[in-house]
Design a protein around this motif. Structure first.
Motif, mmCIF file in Angstrom:
data_model
loop_
_atom_site.group_PDB
_atom_site.id
_atom_site.type_symbol
_atom_site.label_atom_id
_atom_site.label_comp_id
_atom_site.label_asym_id
_atom_site.label_seq_id
_atom_site.Cartn_x
_atom_site.Cartn_y
_atom_site.Cartn_z
ATOM 1 N N ARG A 1 3.669 10.280 -7.364
ATOM 2 C CA ARG A 1 4.591 10.691 -8.427
ATOM 3 C C ARG A 1 3.884 10.726 -9.783
ATOM 4 O O ARG A 1 4.122 11.630 -10.582
ATOM 5 C CB ARG A 1 5.786 9.725 -8.498
ATOM 6 N N ILE A 2 3.059 9.755 -10.034
ATOM 7 C CA ILE A 2 2.411 9.644 -11.355
ATOM 8 C C ILE A 2 1.210 10.575 -11.461
ATOM 9 O O ILE A 2 0.911 11.073 -12.541
ATOM 10 C CB ILE A 2 2.005 8.181 -11.623
ATOM 11 N N GLY A 3 0.516 10.850 -10.394
ATOM 12 C CA GLY A 3 -0.706 11.672 -10.399
ATOM 13 C C GLY A 3 -0.532 13.009 -11.085
ATOM 14 O O GLY A 3 -1.287 13.344 -12.009
ATOM 15 N N PRO A 4 0.439 13.829 -10.691
ATOM 16 C CA PRO A 4 0.606 15.126 -11.347
ATOM 17 C C PRO A 4 0.968 14.985 -12.822
ATOM 18 O O PRO A 4 0.486 15.759 -13.659
ATOM 19 C CB PRO A 4 1.746 15.774 -10.581
ATOM 20 N N ALA A 5 1.743 14.000 -13.177
ATOM 21 C CA ALA A 5 2.107 13.800 -14.591
ATOM 22 C C ALA A 5 0.878 13.372 -15.388
ATOM 23 O O ALA A 5 0.666 13.848 -16.524
ATOM 24 C CB ALA A 5 3.214 12.760 -14.694
ATOM 25 N N ALA A 6 0.081 12.512 -14.804
ATOM 26 C CA ALA A 6 -1.137 12.050 -15.490
ATOM 27 C C ALA A 6 -2.120 13.206 -15.646
ATOM 28 O O ALA A 6 -2.752 13.362 -16.705
ATOM 29 C CB ALA A 6 -1.768 10.899 -14.708
ATOM 30 N N ALA A 7 -2.252 14.008 -14.628
ATOM 31 C CA ALA A 7 -3.170 15.152 -14.700
ATOM 32 C C ALA A 7 -2.715 16.118 -15.781
ATOM 33 O O ALA A 7 -3.536 16.664 -16.533
ATOM 34 C CB ALA A 7 -3.241 15.854 -13.340
ATOM 35 N N SER A 8 -1.416 16.302 -15.872
ATOM 36 C CA SER A 8 -0.894 17.177 -16.899
ATOM 37 C C SER A 8 -1.164 16.600 -18.291
ATOM 38 O O SER A 8 -1.520 17.332 -19.214
ATOM 39 C CB SER A 8 0.595 17.393 -16.626
ATOM 40 N N ARG A 9 -0.989 15.288 -18.461
ATOM 41 C CA ARG A 9 -1.275 14.638 -19.753
ATOM 42 C C ARG A 9 -2.759 14.739 -20.107
ATOM 43 O O ARG A 9 -3.107 14.928 -21.277
ATOM 44 C CB ARG A 9 -0.867 13.167 -19.721
ATOM 45 N N VAL A 10 -3.637 14.593 -19.126
ATOM 46 C CA VAL A 10 -5.089 14.706 -19.373
ATOM 47 C C VAL A 10 -5.413 16.110 -19.851
ATOM 48 O O VAL A 10 -6.200 16.295 -20.784
ATOM 49 C CB VAL A 10 -5.892 14.323 -18.102
ATOM 50 N N LEU A 11 -4.837 17.133 -19.245
ATOM 51 C CA LEU A 11 -5.077 18.504 -19.681
ATOM 52 C C LEU A 11 -4.591 18.733 -21.107
ATOM 53 O O LEU A 11 -5.239 19.414 -21.891
ATOM 54 C CB LEU A 11 -4.400 19.486 -18.722
ATOM 55 N N VAL A 12 -3.446 18.139 -21.435
ATOM 56 C CA VAL A 12 -2.932 18.261 -22.801
ATOM 57 C C VAL A 12 -3.889 17.595 -23.783
ATOM 58 O O VAL A 12 -4.210 18.148 -24.847
ATOM 59 C CB VAL A 12 -1.511 17.654 -22.906
ATOM 60 N N ALA A 13 -4.381 16.424 -23.441
ATOM 61 C CA ALA A 13 -5.322 15.698 -24.314
ATOM 62 C C ALA A 13 -6.616 16.484 -24.477
ATOM 63 O O ALA A 13 -7.176 16.571 -25.583
ATOM 64 C CB ALA A 13 -5.591 14.311 -23.746
ATOM 65 N N ARG A 14 -7.101 17.071 -23.400
ATOM 66 C CA ARG A 14 -8.325 17.865 -23.487
ATOM 67 C C ARG A 14 -8.107 19.111 -24.343
ATOM 68 O O ARG A 14 -8.979 19.488 -25.135
ATOM 69 C CB ARG A 14 -8.776 18.270 -22.082
ATOM 70 N N GLY A 15 -6.968 19.729 -24.200
ATOM 71 C CA GLY A 15 -6.631 20.897 -25.017
ATOM 72 C C GLY A 15 -6.520 20.550 -26.484
ATOM 73 O O GLY A 15 -6.885 21.339 -27.355
ATOM 74 N N TRP A 16 -6.001 19.359 -26.784
ATOM 75 C CA TRP A 16 -5.880 18.921 -28.168
ATOM 76 C C TRP A 16 -7.251 18.528 -28.728
ATOM 77 O O TRP A 16 -7.573 18.817 -29.875
ATOM 78 C CB TRP A 16 -4.925 17.731 -28.218
ATOM 79 N N GLY A 17 -8.101 17.903 -27.928
ATOM 80 C CA GLY A 17 -9.386 17.375 -28.410
ATOM 81 C C GLY A 17 -10.480 18.416 -28.554
ATOM 82 O O GLY A 17 -11.333 18.308 -29.451
ATOM 83 N N ALA A 18 -10.497 19.428 -27.702
ATOM 84 C CA ALA A 18 -11.581 20.415 -27.732
ATOM 85 C C ALA A 18 -11.709 21.128 -29.078
ATOM 86 O O ALA A 18 -12.808 21.196 -29.638
ATOM 87 C CB ALA A 18 -11.404 21.414 -26.595
ATOM 88 N N PRO A 19 -10.627 21.634 -29.672
ATOM 89 C CA PRO A 19 -10.775 22.300 -30.982
ATOM 90 C C PRO A 19 -11.253 21.340 -32.066
ATOM 91 O O PRO A 19 -12.018 21.719 -32.950
ATOM 92 C CB PRO A 19 -9.381 22.828 -31.305
ATOM 93 N N ARG B 1 0.830 -1.205 0.000
ATOM 94 C CA ARG B 1 0.000 0.000 0.000
ATOM 95 C C ARG B 1 0.868 1.259 0.000
ATOM 96 O O ARG B 1 0.532 2.252 -0.643
ATOM 97 C CB ARG B 1 -0.898 0.028 1.220
ATOM 98 N N GLN B 2 1.922 1.202 0.704
ATOM 99 C CA GLN B 2 2.827 2.346 0.747
ATOM 100 C C GLN B 2 3.446 2.611 -0.617
ATOM 101 O O GLN B 2 3.548 3.758 -1.055
ATOM 102 C CB GLN B 2 3.958 2.073 1.738
ATOM 103 N N ARG B 3 3.834 1.565 -1.296
ATOM 104 C CA ARG B 3 4.439 1.726 -2.625
ATOM 105 C C ARG B 3 3.407 2.279 -3.613
ATOM 106 O O ARG B 3 3.753 3.121 -4.458
ATOM 107 C CB ARG B 3 4.976 0.388 -3.134
ATOM 108 N N ALA B 4 2.173 1.833 -3.502
ATOM 109 C CA ALA B 4 1.126 2.300 -4.412
ATOM 110 C C ALA B 4 0.855 3.780 -4.187
ATOM 111 O O ALA B 4 0.674 4.561 -5.138
ATOM 112 C CB ALA B 4 -0.149 1.494 -4.214
ATOM 113 N N SER B 5 0.847 4.200 -2.941
ATOM 114 C CA SER B 5 0.587 5.611 -2.674
ATOM 115 C C SER B 5 1.753 6.469 -3.115
ATOM 116 O O SER B 5 1.570 7.588 -3.592
ATOM 117 C CB SER B 5 0.249 5.828 -1.191
ATOM 118 N N VAL B 6 2.966 5.974 -2.979
ATOM 119 C CA VAL B 6 4.145 6.718 -3.430
ATOM 120 C C VAL B 6 4.115 6.827 -4.949
ATOM 121 O O VAL B 6 4.375 7.893 -5.516
ATOM 122 C CB VAL B 6 5.441 6.039 -2.941
#
Length: 124
Positions: free
Chosen positions: A12-30, A3-8
């Protein structure tokens, strides 16, 4: 510990994934806006025209009925002729009865034997 490893890893991955989702949304909306405009201005009128054309082809022919306008014109003409005939008959009766009154009074004068000088002669 797992559980500790999963939360760590999530931290680390959460902010990178959120950033990728925003990029995908920015690309898809237009692209979604562009697709919406194409459907609205290009595809929808074509589909609408196609469906309307198919509807006209599929619709069975209407049964022929006599035209209402011609029938109403004939009924109106017959009614007008009937009214004119009734008026003419009424006028001839009124005019004829007026002539009869004058003829009757003239006949009564002749029958009574009224002369020019006003003397009445009897036929007996």
């Amino acid at each position: 510990m797992a559980r500790q490893r999963a939360s760590v890893a999530a931290e680390r991955i959460g902010p990178a994934a959120a950033s990728r989702v925003l990029v995908a949304r920015g690309w898809g909306a237009p692209r979604l806006r562009q697709a919406a405009r194409y459907v609205e201005t290009g595809l929808a009128p074509r589909v609408s025209a196609f469906l309307s054309d198919v509807a006209h082809r599929v619709e069975p022919p209407r049964p022929e009925r006599p035209r209402r306008g011609a029938v109403m014109a004939m009924v109106g003409a017959v009614a007008a002729i009937g009214v004119a005939g009734a008026v003419m008959t009424r006028r001839s009766n009124v005019i004829g009865s007026g002539d009869q009154d004058e003829a009757t009074s003239a006949d009564s004068m002749t029958v009574s034997g009224s002369d020019v000088d006003g003397q009445v002669r009897s036929s007996h």
